[in-house]
Design a protein around this motif. Structure first.
Motif, PDB file in Angstrom:
ATOM      1  N   LEU A  50       0.860  -1.179   0.000  1.00 15.50           N
ATOM      2  CA  LEU A  50       0.000   0.000   0.000  1.00 15.50           C
ATOM      3  C   LEU A  50       0.898   1.231   0.000  1.00 15.50           C
ATOM      4  O   LEU A  50       1.767   1.369   0.863  1.00 15.50           O
ATOM      5  CB  LEU A  50      -0.899  -0.013   1.237  1.00 15.50           C
ATOM      6  N   PHE A  51       0.704   2.114  -0.976  1.00 18.20           N
ATOM      7  CA  PHE A  51       1.544   3.301  -1.110  1.00 18.20           C
ATOM      8  C   PHE A  51       0.851   4.527  -0.543  1.00 18.20           C
ATOM      9  O   PHE A  51      -0.377   4.585  -0.486  1.00 18.20           O
ATOM     10  CB  PHE A  51       1.915   3.520  -2.577  1.00 18.20           C
ATOM     11  N   GLU A  52       1.635   5.500  -0.127  1.00 23.26           N
ATOM     12  CA  GLU A  52       1.105   6.695   0.529  1.00 23.26           C
ATOM     13  C   GLU A  52       0.145   7.476  -0.370  1.00 23.26           C
ATOM     14  O   GLU A  52      -0.737   8.158   0.125  1.00 23.26           O
ATOM     15  CB  GLU A  52       2.276   7.534   1.042  1.00 23.26           C
ATOM     16  N   ASP A  53       0.270   7.361  -1.681  1.00 22.72           N
ATOM     17  CA  ASP A  53      -0.656   8.052  -2.592  1.00 22.72           C
ATOM     18  C   ASP A  53      -1.941   7.252  -2.789  1.00 22.72           C
ATOM     19  O   ASP A  53      -2.752   7.595  -3.635  1.00 22.72           O
ATOM     20  CB  ASP A  53       0.006   8.344  -3.936  1.00 22.72           C
ATOM     21  N   THR A  54      -2.143   6.189  -2.023  1.00 22.55           N
ATOM     22  CA  THR A  54      -3.277   5.253  -2.021  1.00 22.55           C
ATOM     23  C   THR A  54      -3.252   4.266  -3.181  1.00 22.55           C
ATOM     24  O   THR A  54      -4.199   3.514  -3.357  1.00 22.55           O
ATOM     25  CB  THR A  54      -4.662   5.957  -1.952  1.00 22.55           C
ATOM     26  N   GLY A  55      -2.181   4.241  -3.945  1.00 26.10           N
ATOM     27  CA  GLY A  55      -2.011   3.202  -4.955  1.00 26.10           C
ATOM     28  C   GLY A  55      -1.638   1.896  -4.264  1.00 26.10           C
ATOM     29  O   GLY A  55      -1.214   1.879  -3.107  1.00 26.10           O
ATOM     30  N   GLU A  56      -1.814   0.785  -4.972  1.00 23.34           N
ATOM     31  CA  GLU A  56      -1.524  -0.526  -4.398  1.00 23.34           C
ATOM     32  C   GLU A  56      -0.858  -1.419  -5.426  1.00 23.34           C
ATOM     33  O   GLU A  56      -1.091  -1.291  -6.626  1.00 23.34           O
ATOM     34  CB  GLU A  56      -2.819  -1.200  -3.941  1.00 23.34           C
ATOM     35  N   LEU A  57      -0.038  -2.331  -4.938  1.00 25.71           N
ATOM     36  CA  LEU A  57       0.546  -3.377  -5.752  1.00 25.71           C
ATOM     37  C   LEU A  57       0.126  -4.698  -5.117  1.00 25.71           C
ATOM     38  O   LEU A  57       0.439  -4.962  -3.955  1.00 25.71           O
ATOM     39  CB  LEU A  57       2.069  -3.257  -5.788  1.00 25.71           C
ATOM     40  N   LEU A  58      -0.629  -5.498  -5.867  1.00 28.30           N
ATOM     41  CA  LEU A  58      -1.134  -6.765  -5.352  1.00 28.30           C
ATOM     42  C   LEU A  58      -0.080  -7.851  -5.501  1.00 28.30           C
ATOM     43  O   LEU A  58       0.832  -7.735  -6.326  1.00 28.30           O
ATOM     44  CB  LEU A  58      -2.420  -7.147  -6.093  1.00 28.30           C
ATOM     45  N   PRO A  59      -0.189  -8.926  -4.719  1.00 23.76           N
ATOM     46  CA  PRO A  59       0.821  -9.987  -4.777  1.00 23.76           C
ATOM     47  C   PRO A  59       0.994 -10.621  -6.156  1.00 23.76           C
ATOM     48  O   PRO A  59       2.064 -11.107  -6.479  1.00 23.76           O
ATOM     49  CB  PRO A  59       0.311 -11.023  -3.773  1.00 23.76           C
ATOM     50  N   ASP A  60      -0.050 -10.601  -6.974  1.00 23.27           N
ATOM     51  CA  ASP A  60       0.056 -11.201  -8.306  1.00 23.27           C
ATOM     52  C   ASP A  60       0.626 -10.235  -9.342  1.00 23.27           C
ATOM     53  O   ASP A  60       0.717 -10.553 -10.516  1.00 23.27           O
ATOM     54  CB  ASP A  60      -1.297 -11.735  -8.768  1.00 23.27           C
ATOM     55  N   GLY A  61       1.026  -9.026  -8.897  1.00 17.37           N
ATOM     56  CA  GLY A  61       1.633  -8.050  -9.794  1.00 17.37           C
ATOM     57  C   GLY A  61       0.669  -7.021 -10.360  1.00 17.37           C
ATOM     58  O   GLY A  61       1.089  -6.087 -11.027  1.00 17.37           O
ATOM     59  N   LYS A  62      -0.633  -7.163 -10.087  1.00 20.63           N
ATOM     60  CA  LYS A  62      -1.607  -6.179 -10.569  1.00 20.63           C
ATOM     61  C   LYS A  62      -1.424  -4.870  -9.824  1.00 20.63           C
ATOM     62  O   LYS A  62      -1.081  -4.842  -8.650  1.00 20.63           O
ATOM     63  CB  LYS A  62      -3.033  -6.681 -10.354  1.00 20.63           C
ATOM     64  N   ILE A  63      -1.689  -3.783 -10.529  1.00 25.12           N
ATOM     65  CA  ILE A  63      -1.555  -2.439  -9.974  1.00 25.12           C
ATOM     66  C   ILE A  63      -2.943  -1.846  -9.780  1.00 25.12           C
ATOM     67  O   ILE A  63      -3.785  -1.913 -10.676  1.00 25.12           O
ATOM     68  CB  ILE A  63      -0.733  -1.538 -10.909  1.00 25.12           C
ATOM     69  N   ILE A  64      -3.173  -1.270  -8.615  1.00 30.00           N
ATOM     70  CA  ILE A  64      -4.398  -0.523  -8.342  1.00 30.00           C
ATOM     71  C   ILE A  64      -3.989   0.943  -8.307  1.00 30.00           C
ATOM     72  O   ILE A  64      -3.141   1.349  -7.511  1.00 30.00           O
ATOM     73  CB  ILE A  64      -5.028  -0.925  -6.987  1.00 30.00           C
ATOM     74  N   ALA A  65      -4.568   1.734  -9.191  1.00 31.19           N
ATOM     75  CA  ALA A  65      -4.216   3.150  -9.283  1.00 31.19           C
ATOM     76  C   ALA A  65      -4.605   3.881  -8.003  1.00 31.19           C
ATOM     77  O   ALA A  65      -5.527   3.467  -7.299  1.00 31.19           O
ATOM     78  CB  ALA A  65      -4.929   3.782 -10.476  1.00 31.19           C
ATOM     79  N   PRO A  66      -3.923   4.979  -7.697  1.00 33.07           N
ATOM     80  CA  PRO A  66      -4.292   5.772  -6.524  1.00 33.07           C
ATOM     81  C   PRO A  66      -5.764   6.159  -6.578  1.00 33.07           C
ATOM     82  O   PRO A  66      -6.308   6.434  -7.646  1.00 33.07           O
ATOM     83  CB  PRO A  66      -3.395   7.016  -6.641  1.00 33.07           C
ATOM     84  N   HIS A  67      -6.405   6.140  -5.408  1.00 36.75           N
ATOM     85  CA  HIS A  67      -7.842   6.413  -5.376  1.00 36.75           C
ATOM     86  C   HIS A  67      -8.201   7.358  -4.231  1.00 36.75           C
ATOM     87  O   HIS A  67      -9.140   7.129  -3.490  1.00 36.75           O
ATOM     88  CB  HIS A  67      -8.644   5.115  -5.292  1.00 36.75           C
ATOM     89  N   ARG A  68      -7.451   8.435  -4.132  1.00 32.70           N
ATOM     90  CA  ARG A  68      -7.775   9.481  -3.159  1.00 32.70           C
ATOM     91  C   ARG A  68      -9.042  10.186  -3.599  1.00 32.70           C
ATOM     92  O   ARG A  68      -9.306  10.313  -4.795  1.00 32.70           O
ATOM     93  CB  ARG A  68      -6.656  10.517  -3.092  1.00 32.70           C
TER      94      ARG A  68
END
Length: 79
Positions: A50-68
Protein backbone atom coordinates in the motif's frame (compact mmCIF):
# COMPACT_ATOMS: atom_id res chain seq x y z
CA UNK A 1 6.02 -22.99 -15.08
CA UNK A 2 7.45 -20.68 -17.73
CA UNK A 3 9.92 -17.91 -17.02
CA UNK A 4 7.18 -15.27 -17.42
CA UNK A 5 4.94 -16.80 -14.73
CA UNK A 6 5.32 -15.70 -11.12
CA UNK A 7 4.71 -17.86 -8.13
CA UNK A 8 2.52 -15.95 -5.68
CA UNK A 9 3.81 -16.36 -2.12
CA UNK A 10 1.46 -17.88 0.43
CA UNK A 11 -0.37 -15.48 2.69
CA UNK A 12 1.52 -14.11 5.67
CA UNK A 13 -1.67 -14.10 7.73
CA UNK A 14 -1.27 -16.49 10.64
CA UNK A 15 -3.83 -14.99 13.05
CA UNK A 16 -7.56 -15.44 13.63
CA UNK A 17 -9.77 -14.15 12.21
CA UNK A 18 -7.71 -14.05 9.02
CA UNK A 19 -7.24 -10.80 7.12
CA UNK A 20 -9.18 -10.16 3.92
CA UNK A 21 -7.47 -11.60 0.87
CA UNK A 22 -5.67 -9.41 -1.66
CA UNK A 23 -8.61 -10.01 -4.03
CA UNK A 24 -11.21 -8.68 -1.55
CA UNK A 25 -12.70 -5.21 -1.84
CA UNK A 26 -11.69 -4.57 1.80
CA UNK A 27 -8.06 -5.71 1.29
CA UNK A 28 -6.76 -2.44 2.79
CA UNK A 29 -8.10 -3.44 6.22
CA UNK A 30 -5.48 -6.19 6.60
CA UNK A 31 -2.93 -5.85 9.42
CA UNK A 32 0.35 -4.02 8.85
CA UNK A 33 3.43 -6.21 8.59
CA UNK A 34 5.91 -3.46 7.72
CA UNK A 35 5.47 0.32 7.67
CA UNK A 36 7.99 2.67 6.04
CA UNK A 37 6.46 6.16 5.93
CA UNK A 38 9.84 7.66 5.05
CA UNK A 39 9.71 5.64 1.82
CA UNK A 40 5.95 6.01 1.34
CA UNK A 41 4.82 2.38 1.55
CA UNK A 42 3.43 -0.28 3.87
CA UNK A 43 3.20 -4.06 3.53
CA UNK A 44 -0.07 -5.62 4.62
CA UNK A 45 -0.57 -9.11 5.99
CA UNK A 46 -2.31 -10.25 2.80
CA UNK A 47 0.75 -9.38 0.69
CA UNK A 48 -0.56 -6.05 -0.63
CA UNK A 49 1.90 -3.15 -0.88
CA UNK A 50 0.00 0.00 0.00
CA UNK A 51 1.54 3.30 -1.11
CA UNK A 52 1.11 6.70 0.53
CA UNK A 53 -0.66 8.05 -2.59
CA UNK A 54 -3.28 5.25 -2.02
CA UNK A 55 -2.01 3.20 -4.95
CA UNK A 56 -1.52 -0.53 -4.40
CA UNK A 57 0.55 -3.38 -5.75
CA UNK A 58 -1.13 -6.76 -5.35
CA UNK A 59 0.82 -9.99 -4.78
CA UNK A 60 0.06 -11.20 -8.31
CA UNK A 61 1.63 -8.05 -9.79
CA UNK A 62 -1.61 -6.18 -10.57
CA UNK A 63 -1.56 -2.44 -9.97
CA UNK A 64 -4.40 -0.52 -8.34
CA UNK A 65 -4.22 3.15 -9.28
CA UNK A 66 -4.29 5.77 -6.52
CA UNK A 67 -7.84 6.41 -5.38
CA UNK A 68 -7.78 9.48 -3.16
CA UNK A 69 -11.01 11.46 -3.04
CA UNK A 70 -10.92 14.14 -5.71
CA UNK A 71 -13.38 16.57 -4.11
CA UNK A 72 -11.74 17.46 -0.80
CA UNK A 73 -13.57 20.81 -0.62
CA UNK A 74 -16.58 19.09 0.90
CA UNK A 75 -14.76 17.52 3.84
CA UNK A 76 -16.22 18.65 7.18
CA UNK A 77 -14.44 18.75 10.48
CA UNK A 78 -16.04 18.08 13.84
CA UNK A 79 -16.62 21.08 16.10
Amino acid sequence: MTTTERKIPPTMCQHQPPCPSADSADRESARLVAHHPEQGWSLLCNGVLLFEDTGELLPDGKIIAPHRPLDTGRVMTAA
